[in-house]
Design an enzyme around this catalytic site. Structure first.
Site, PDB file in Angstrom:
ATOM      1  CG  ASP A   8      -1.733   1.185   1.413  1.00 46.87           C
ATOM      2  OD1 ASP A   8      -2.323   1.617   0.407  1.00 46.87           O
ATOM      3  OD2 ASP A   8      -1.809   1.732   2.539  1.00 46.87           O
ATOM      4  CG  LEU A   9       1.665   5.667  -1.871  1.00 44.27           C
ATOM      5  CD1 LEU A   9       3.181   5.533  -1.950  1.00 44.27           C
ATOM      6  CD2 LEU A   9       1.145   6.364  -3.138  1.00 44.27           C
ATOM      7  CG  ASP A  10      -2.099   7.336   0.031  1.00 44.44           C
ATOM      8  OD1 ASP A  10      -1.283   8.222  -0.234  1.00 44.44           O
ATOM      9  OD2 ASP A  10      -2.963   6.930  -0.771  1.00 44.44           O
ATOM     10  CB  THR A  16      -0.126  10.661   1.367  1.00 40.25           C
ATOM     11  OG1 THR A  16       0.302   9.298   1.347  1.00 40.25           O
ATOM     12  CG2 THR A  16       0.808  11.521   0.544  1.00 40.25           C
ATOM     13  CE  LYS A  44      -5.569   6.435   8.790  1.00 43.42           C
ATOM     14  NZ  LYS A  44      -4.990   6.136  10.113  1.00 43.42           N
ATOM     15  CB  SER A 115      -1.893   2.824  -3.810  1.00 50.14           C
ATOM     16  OG  SER A 115      -2.595   3.996  -3.449  1.00 50.14           O
ATOM     17  CB  ALA A 116      -7.509   2.715  -3.323  1.00 49.53           C
ATOM     18  CE  LYS A 146      -5.740  -1.207  -0.963  1.00 52.19           C
ATOM     19  NZ  LYS A 146      -4.652  -0.329  -0.498  1.00 52.19           N
ATOM     20  CD  GLU A 170      -3.532  -1.777   3.005  1.00 46.53           C
ATOM     21  OE1 GLU A 170      -3.723  -0.805   3.761  1.00 46.53           O
ATOM     22  OE2 GLU A 170      -3.797  -1.752   1.789  1.00 46.53           O
ATOM     23  CG  ASP A 171      -2.276   2.863   6.350  1.00 40.39           C
ATOM     24  OD1 ASP A 171      -2.516   2.339   5.239  1.00 40.39           O
ATOM     25  OD2 ASP A 171      -2.660   3.996   6.661  1.00 40.39           O
TER      26      ASP A 171
END
Ligand code: G6P
Ligand code: MG
Length: 218
Positions: A8-10, A16, A44, A115-116, A146, A170-171
């Site tokens: 995942d990114l953010d 972000t 999120k 990432s979404a 997700k 993931e976060d």
């Protein structure tokens, strides 16, 4: 055996997730929807239009806006978000992430991004991390976001691996659910009370190393 990582990114690679929250909070205030920690956490990993729907629903406002007005609200959020992204530099990479990316790259693991966010390529560019992620799932190609497994399945497919050969990072609770449903090993980073379903948990990105992952693998 684990052969790759789907990221995942953010909120994992960079913070972000704070910028997304800030920009959505402004929208919530504008439409008069209540803002809460639960809503913030629940957003999120959720796509732009689905996030807007969740905010409107929290204020019982989902029928108050036409589809065009909803698109305008989402566009305004994105404009505000991009103003924050524009100021980003590699200093916005979360602690330990650059070292971990180097560790797995040098270890011969494959990498992809799940990432979404439609802004992911731009964020990676601001962070100077584009070269680490030649394979990025395009969220426009997804039929479901997700917590559906689709995005993490595609992340594995892009690097020609089976889900069981991948670790997803993931976060977000919705993201961990997506990884688990895809049949990958899940790492959850952050508040353990909302990431209970993760196979491996780290309170902070700085704890994520191959040695620490191995300690939690069974
Ligand atoms: C990620 C973030 C969400 C965001 C979504 C869509 O999943 O965690 O907060 O809503 O991407 O991002 P976008 O940049 O396309 O609006
Ligand atoms: Mg995230």
């Amino acid at each position: 055996d684990i052969k790759g990582f789907v990221f995942d990114l953010d909120g994992v690679i960079t913070d972000t997730s704070i910028f997304h929250s800030q920009a959505w909070h402004q929208v919530a205030d504008k439409v008069g929807a209540p803002w809460s920690k639960e809503l913030e956490d629940g957003l999120k990993g959720i796509s732009r239009m689905d996030s807007l729907e969740m905010i409107l629903k929290a204020g019982n406002l989902q029928d108050k806006y036409t589809d065009d007005q909803k698109v305008d609200l989402a566009t305004e959020k994105n404009t505000n978000y991009l103003k924050l992204v524009d100021q980003m530099t590699p200093d916005n990479i979360l602690p330990g992430i650059k070292a971990f990316l180097d560790e797995i790259k040098n270890g011969g693991y494959l990498l992809s991004l799940a990432s979404a966010s439609k802004n992911a390529p731009k964020v990676l560019q601001k962070l100077n991390l584009t070269d680490y992620f030649p394979k990025i799932v395009d969220p426009k190609t997804l039929s479901k976001g997700k917590p559906d497994p689709e995005i993490y399945l595609k992340g594995a497919e892009l690097i020609d691996l089976k889900p069981e050969q991948c670790i997803g990072v993931e976060d977000a609770a919705a993201g961990v659910e997506s990884i688990n449903a895809a049949g990958e090993t899940s790492i959850g980073i952050g508040d353990q009370t909302i990431l209970k379903a993760a196979d491996i948990h780290f309170a902070d990105t700085s704890e994520m190393t191959l040695a620490n992952i191995e300690k939690q693998m069974n």
